[in-house]
Design a protein around this motif. Structure first.
Motif, short mmCIF file in Angstrom:
data_model
loop_
_atom_site.label_atom_id
_atom_site.label_comp_id
_atom_site.label_asym_id
_atom_site.label_seq_id
_atom_site.Cartn_x
_atom_site.Cartn_y
_atom_site.Cartn_z
N SER A 84 0.81 -1.20 0.00
CA SER A 84 0.00 0.00 0.00
C SER A 84 0.85 1.26 0.00
CB SER A 84 -0.92 0.02 1.21
OG SER A 84 -1.84 -1.03 1.13
N ALA A 99 -2.30 -0.01 6.92
CA ALA A 99 -3.12 -1.11 6.41
C ALA A 99 -2.46 -2.42 6.81
CB ALA A 99 -3.26 -1.03 4.90
N TYR A 121 -7.72 -1.24 6.92
CA TYR A 121 -7.24 0.12 7.13
C TYR A 121 -7.38 0.49 8.60
CZ TYR A 121 -6.77 1.21 2.18
OH TYR A 121 -6.37 1.24 0.87
N ALA A 129 -8.27 7.11 6.55
CA ALA A 129 -8.42 5.68 6.27
C ALA A 129 -9.71 5.42 5.51
CB ALA A 129 -8.40 4.89 7.59
N ALA A 133 -9.81 3.86 1.74
CA ALA A 133 -10.52 2.61 1.53
C ALA A 133 -11.66 2.79 0.54
CB ALA A 133 -11.05 2.07 2.86
#
Length: 441
Positions: A84, A99, A121, A129, A133
């Motif tokens: 990520s 994450a 997350y 977050a 997401a």
């Protein structure tokens, strides 16, 4: 391996349910939705397997990221650590969002038995977050439901928001497990194999015994070129759907196979779409109809995910890209630049003496020292015996590899080729039909 049940997936108090998710039914039923083919999972649907580590999400501040991070990976099948955050940003700040990554499997419902990868997350910075997401989910949804999707992307199955325990409020995304080895991990293994005249894969000893030295090199060249072609296929598909990747690097590319002997089955999948940018007319101009504008009360979009593109648009303005369509073209060119750095990484690291070159050093060499002057860079690289096999790889077909890199890394963004046109370049066209049968044994 002991498996663990996930926390309750019911809605956390105050947490927004991702749009487009459908509840996974206990009876077998097909996924039918005009906008998504995604499930909202529950805690009884999934068992956790291996903990693959934690990745930190980075915010782009201003400068173009160095996309050639070579992630430290300890196993032959890589963990998903750092996927990520596949870019090491030259100017960046920690977003405070983490994450956590896990393997697992679905144990209930119509997807029972399916191996999966879960991405959780962290709720330590809920706003960021949730936004990341939601952006990742929306991007996968868009790509998966347009023209039948593309095999060049990880398949998102759905997600949920945890309610109970320490995970309460966290956004969880659920992906089908089609392989967890990254291009970064493969390149490191391939570099080691090149140094010892070996082959990458679980049958490396037997394969090396069957192939002569030249055959091993040809197999590796074919494998890497097929990876390159599929990466550009995925990027071209994204751009045709008016989406930018914006996190393209060797750690954001997953492979479905463990070794070079499986070249016939090789399929890469792009991952890490949390910073993807929507550059459709609706996103850039504020709506497709007057009704949309009246409903919003504004001619501009109110989607908070557009904040993720602020660094991109700042760079676009500095590069002279004014107006929505010009900004979109800059975004496409920015992705192609990142893809050029990724192709350079794959052209060098698997074929060079281990430790003699890494991603950041290669980027500085090509884009700073030689300012994308590939003729000068080629002469410099030819003088280093440790890089001779990489030079030979790019020299194939009348030095077409160098020509492609020069075009993709052109300092003038308006002159860079599109992702689609890169697929038609002679260097990548050599990947068509690449198979184990093309290597003499």
């Amino acid at each position: 391996m002991h498996s663990t049940r996930l926390p309750d997936a019911a809605q956390a108090r105050g947490a927004a349910k991702p749009a487009g998710l459908r509840r996974q039914g206990r009876a077998c039923r097909s996924l039918r939705s005009p906008s998504a083919s995604l499930y909202e999972f529950s805690s009884s649907d999934i068992e956790l397997g291996q903990n693959l580590g934690t990745s930190r999400i980075l915010d782009v501040v201003s400068a173009r990221p160095s996309t050639l991070q070579q992630a430290p990976l300890a196993t032959d099948i890589s963990s998903l650590e750092q996927l990520s955050s596949s870019q090491r940003l030259s100017q960046s700040q920690q977003s405070g969002v983490e994450a956590r990554l896990f393997t697992g499997r679905v144990v209930e419902g119509d997807l029972a038995g399916m191996p999966i990868i879960l991405k959780a997350y962290s709720n330590r910075a809920v706003g960021d977050a949730d936004m990341l997401a939601a952006n990742e989910l929306a991007t996968h949804d868009t790509l998966q439901t347009w023209r039948g999707g593309s095999p060049c992307f990880c398949q998102l199955l759905g997600g949920f928001v945890a309610q109970a325990g320490a995970s309460a409020g966290e956004q969880w995304l659920v992906f089908r497990d089609d392989g967890s080895r990254t291009a970064a991990a493969y390149a490191a293994r391939a570099g080691d194999a090149t140094a010892r005249d070996g082959v990458v894969g679980p049958d490396s000893f037997m394969a090396a015994a069957r192939l002569g030295n030249q055959g091993r090199l040809q197999r590796r060249q074919a494998f890497v070129r097929k990876m390159m072609y599929q990466i550009m296929e995925g990027l071209a598909f994204m751009h045709s759907r008016q989406r930018l990747h914006q996190s393209l690097g060797p750690a954001s590319v997953l492979l479905n196979t463990r070794g070079e002997a499986d070249i016939d089955q090789l399929q890469i999948r792009l991952w890490d779409l949390a910073f993807s940018v929507d550059v459709s007319d609706e996103a850039l101009f504020g709506g497709a109809t007057l009704g949309d504008i009246w409903d919003r009360g504004s001619i501009t979009t109110n989607d908070p995910r557009q904040e993720l593109a602020s660094g991109l648009w700042r760079r676009a303005k500095q590069a002279g890209a004014f107006g929505e369509r010009s900004r979109r073209n800059y975004g496409f060119a920015d992705d192609v630049f990142a893809a050029g750095l990724l192709l350079a990484f794959l052209a060098f690291v698997p074929f060079c003496q281990p430790g003699s070159i890494d991603g950041p050093s290669l980027q500085r060499l090509l884009t700073v020292t030689f300012a994308a002057d590939m003729e000068a860079a080629q002469l410099y690289c030819e003088a280093d015996d440790r890089w001779s096999k990489a030079v030979a790889f790019l020299d194939r077909g009348s030095e077409t590899g160098w020509h492609l890199l020069a075009a993709m890394l052109n300092p003038e963004w308006q002159l860079r080729p599109t992702a689609e046109s890169c697929l038609n370049h002679p260097f990548l066209q050599m990947a068509l039909g690449a198979s184990a049968d093309n290597v003499q044994i």
